[in-house]
Write an enzyme that holds these catalytic residues in place. Structure first.
Site, short mmCIF file in Angstrom:
data_model
loop_
_atom_site.label_atom_id
_atom_site.label_comp_id
_atom_site.label_asym_id
_atom_site.label_seq_id
_atom_site.Cartn_x
_atom_site.Cartn_y
_atom_site.Cartn_z
N ASP A 40 5.37 91.68 54.99
CA ASP A 40 5.73 91.05 54.02
C ASP A 40 6.30 89.60 54.25
O ASP A 40 6.15 88.54 53.55
CB ASP A 40 6.68 91.90 52.98
CG ASP A 40 8.07 92.26 53.80
OD1 ASP A 40 8.10 91.94 54.96
OD2 ASP A 40 8.82 93.23 53.02
N VAL A 41 7.01 89.62 55.42
CA VAL A 41 7.91 88.13 55.64
C VAL A 41 6.88 87.18 56.26
O VAL A 41 7.30 86.03 56.17
CB VAL A 41 8.99 88.74 56.54
CG1 VAL A 41 8.37 88.76 57.87
CG2 VAL A 41 10.06 87.50 56.62
N TYR A 42 5.54 87.47 56.42
CA TYR A 42 4.63 86.28 56.94
C TYR A 42 4.31 85.64 55.87
O TYR A 42 3.56 85.93 55.01
CB TYR A 42 3.24 87.15 57.51
CG TYR A 42 3.49 88.16 58.67
CD1 TYR A 42 4.98 87.82 59.48
CD2 TYR A 42 2.55 88.85 59.29
CE1 TYR A 42 5.00 88.70 60.56
CE2 TYR A 42 2.68 89.60 60.44
CZ TYR A 42 3.83 89.54 61.17
OH TYR A 42 4.14 90.25 62.39
N ALA A 43 4.86 84.22 56.01
CA ALA A 43 4.69 83.45 54.98
C ALA A 43 5.06 83.74 53.53
O ALA A 43 4.37 83.58 52.56
CB ALA A 43 3.06 82.89 54.80
N GLN A 44 6.16 84.60 53.69
CA GLN A 44 6.66 84.83 52.54
C GLN A 44 5.73 85.69 51.32
O GLN A 44 5.77 85.40 50.28
CB GLN A 44 7.67 84.03 51.83
CG GLN A 44 9.01 83.43 52.38
CD GLN A 44 10.05 84.63 52.53
OE1 GLN A 44 10.40 84.65 51.30
NE2 GLN A 44 10.01 85.01 53.66
#
Length: 356
Positions: free
Chosen positions: A66-70
């Site tokens: 999920d945190v990859y490029a928000q």
């Protein structure tokens, strides 16, 4: 089992391996998607072409977070898998901060239940095959985390549970907690592992192997150090990753001198073996008996093509012996490549008595 495809530049044979003891078969290379979206390739169309080429080549394990490029990476993956979702073992992760609110991150039941719904929406699916805890969290009881994840499995939203960059003690804790509390068992670990970062060989990989966990290492090319871009006497390569983590990628940094020296020696070894440095690096990780599938993270189609052939190029013992001479077993040349620093080392207060 293997699949041979002639799609793309060269014929590629992708072998399949058991995913731990789950009974699932996955490709010996996994596609990582951290480089899709704002922090890598901003073009959704280009990124989707890379994903489709990987699937056409036989890769069936796709990993995101999920945190990859928000969330943008998950959105790209969701679009790319429309019409092909059933053929993919889809993995994502939670833990990283996803907003300014004090509770929009972490391993709590409260956040997990929100994070999974957001990921399902972005991925355009009704279930996640492998839902992974992205990092350990000292302030959250692991039983709290496993309890929430067990509920998600029983609800049908998640099939299997995994961890990423967990120390061996926490891996064992997860197994014993599941048994003692009747929770779903963690079936995989995703550690950092490359020729330049071999620390996990000491305990993480043996522990995972002992418990029958699948292992899907991240950064097998050491963040690009083992692609040939970083060389002694060369110019500092420009990349968004180097801009975000200058200490890890600065070729003029004292702590990276050993990495440059190792890359020079490994480049010579690869040339002598008649393979590319990339094939040497990926072949090394694939050779470990605990490893299921290293995660490759191409940003472009060209980068993907350079990495696909490694799954069909096992390294002979004499080459592996020479690698051991260049970077000894269990050695991580830079602490920045370990991916996680335990609080006991990060916080001085954790090492100092206050009661006299």
């Amino acid at each position: 089992m293997t699949i041979r495809t002639t799609t793309g530049r060269n014929p590629v044979t992708i072998p399949y391996r058991p995913f731990g003891r789950t009974g699932v078969q996955v490709s010996a290379l996994a596609l990582g998607t951290m480089n899709f979206g704002a922090r890598g390739n901003p073009s959704h169309e280009d990124s989707i072409r890379v994903i489709h080429r990987a699937l056409d080549a036989g890769i069936n394990l796709v990993d995101t977070a999920d945190v990859y490029a928000q969330g943008e990476s998950e959105e790209i993956v969701g679009k790319a898998l429309e019409g092909r979702r059933d053929d993919v073992f889809l993995a994502t992760k939670f833990h990283g901060r996803m907003g300014e609110d004090v509770n929009r991150f972490g391993n709590s039941r409260r956040w997990i239940f929100r994070a999974v719904e957001d990921s399902l929406r972005r991925l355009r699916t009704d279930h996640i095959d492998l839902y992974q805890v992205h990092r350990p969290e000292e302030d959250t009881d692991f039983d709290e985390t496993l309890g929430a994840l067990t509920d998600l499995v029983r609800q049908g939203k998640v099939r299997y549970l995994g961890t990423s960059t967990f120390p061996p003690s926490r891996i064992v804790e997860g197994q014993w907690t599941a048994e003692a509390r009747g929770r779903e068992r963690v079936v995989s670990e995703q550690p950092p592992y490359s020729i330049l970062a071999r620390g996990v060989e000491a305990e993480v990989l043996p522990v995972a192997h002992r418990y029958g966990l699948a292992v899907i290492p991240w950064s097998p090319l050491a963040g690009g150090w083992l692609t040939g871009r970083y060389r002694s006497g060369g110019a500092q390569p420009e990349s968004s990753r180097a801009a975000r983590q200058p200490g890890r990628f600065d070729i003029d940094s004292t702590e990276n001198t050993a990495k440059l020296e190792a890359v020079e020696a490994l480049s010579v070894l690869a040339e002598q073996a008649g393979i590319t440095l990339i094939e040497l690096a990926l072949g090394f990780v694939l050779a470990h008996p605990a490893v299921t599938a290293p995660i490759i993270g191409p940003r472009t189609l060209s980068q993907l093509e350079d990495q696909l052939g490694a799954a069909d190029a096992p390294l002979p013992p004499d080459v592996l012996d020479e690698i051991d001479k260049i970077v000894p077993p269990g050695t991580t040349l830079s602490v920045r490549d370990a991916g996680y620093v335990p609080p006991a080392l990060r916080d001085a207060a954790a090492r100092r008595r206050t009661d006299g």
